[in-house]
Design an enzyme around this catalytic site. Sequence first.
Site, mmCIF file in Angstrom:
data_model
loop_
_atom_site.group_PDB
_atom_site.id
_atom_site.type_symbol
_atom_site.label_atom_id
_atom_site.label_comp_id
_atom_site.label_asym_id
_atom_site.label_seq_id
_atom_site.Cartn_x
_atom_site.Cartn_y
_atom_site.Cartn_z
ATOM 1 N N ASP A 1 0.829 -1.210 0.000
ATOM 2 C CA ASP A 1 0.000 0.000 0.000
ATOM 3 C C ASP A 1 0.862 1.259 0.000
ATOM 4 O OD1 ASP A 1 -2.283 -1.556 0.191
ATOM 5 O OD2 ASP A 1 -2.408 -1.394 2.380
ATOM 6 N N TYR B 1 5.799 -9.721 7.682
ATOM 7 C CA TYR B 1 5.558 -8.284 7.827
ATOM 8 C C TYR B 1 5.751 -7.883 9.287
ATOM 9 C CZ TYR B 1 3.291 -8.020 3.207
ATOM 10 O OH TYR B 1 3.023 -8.054 1.864
#
Length: 255
Positions: A43, A94
């Site tokens: 993103d 992540y």
Amino acid sequence: MPYLYRIAYDGTLFYGFTGHSRSLEPALKRVFGEILGRGSRTDPGVSAVANTVMVSQKLPIALVNSKLPRGVWAWAIAEVPQSFNPRRAKFRHYLYVAPHWGEDLGSMHEAAEVLAGTHDFASFIQRRGEKISTIATVMEIKVELRGDLIYMHFVGRGFKNKMIRKLAWAILAAGRGIFNIRDIRELLERPRPGVVPSAPAEGLVLLNIEYDVDFQIDYTALRSAYVYFLSKYRHAVAHAAALKAVGETLATWEQ
């Protein structure tokens, strides 16, 4: 044969990995030509240590980096089979970082334990309009306090759109008493899409995408990326401290 490059980048400089003129992918295409595949479509605001792109030509890493914009580095390369798909990774790792404002770590650990595993994550996904399966497996969620920061590690083969940021928000909400464990279980058992907000993108980093591939590392490029991020971190710490001092000084005028 195609080639797979590991790419590190400062996500705050780009409007996501793809889908926009100011995304990272157009800059990569100007260097490599056609992009045959990518490991993750991060993103806007999300940085990466080891995202990947698959391309048809082998270019020296020094040449690639001389043509890439500021804040982006290719730092490893591997030759892969024609049938290779960079989306099919062994796992993705992540990290989400948030300031600790008194959140209860025990509640956060409990929430992470509930959210790990195979579930219907419809409450924790932002759909792009297409019909997709909302069933996914999160291999591990680890929450730890490091100084005045909360580190949340998420490991899985793949994550849906906004999924990690929504999971991070929910875990933080459990620590703040906004959600209890029963609420989180209900969101998994009786999905309510759109209920869970996304945590800010700037706290999220793609640390690794793991493959059964033998990468050749360019240590000069790796060090260049390290020096950049260390320098930016030092400036960010100083800026954050200055902002804190401003707030504390303003507060004295209320007394």
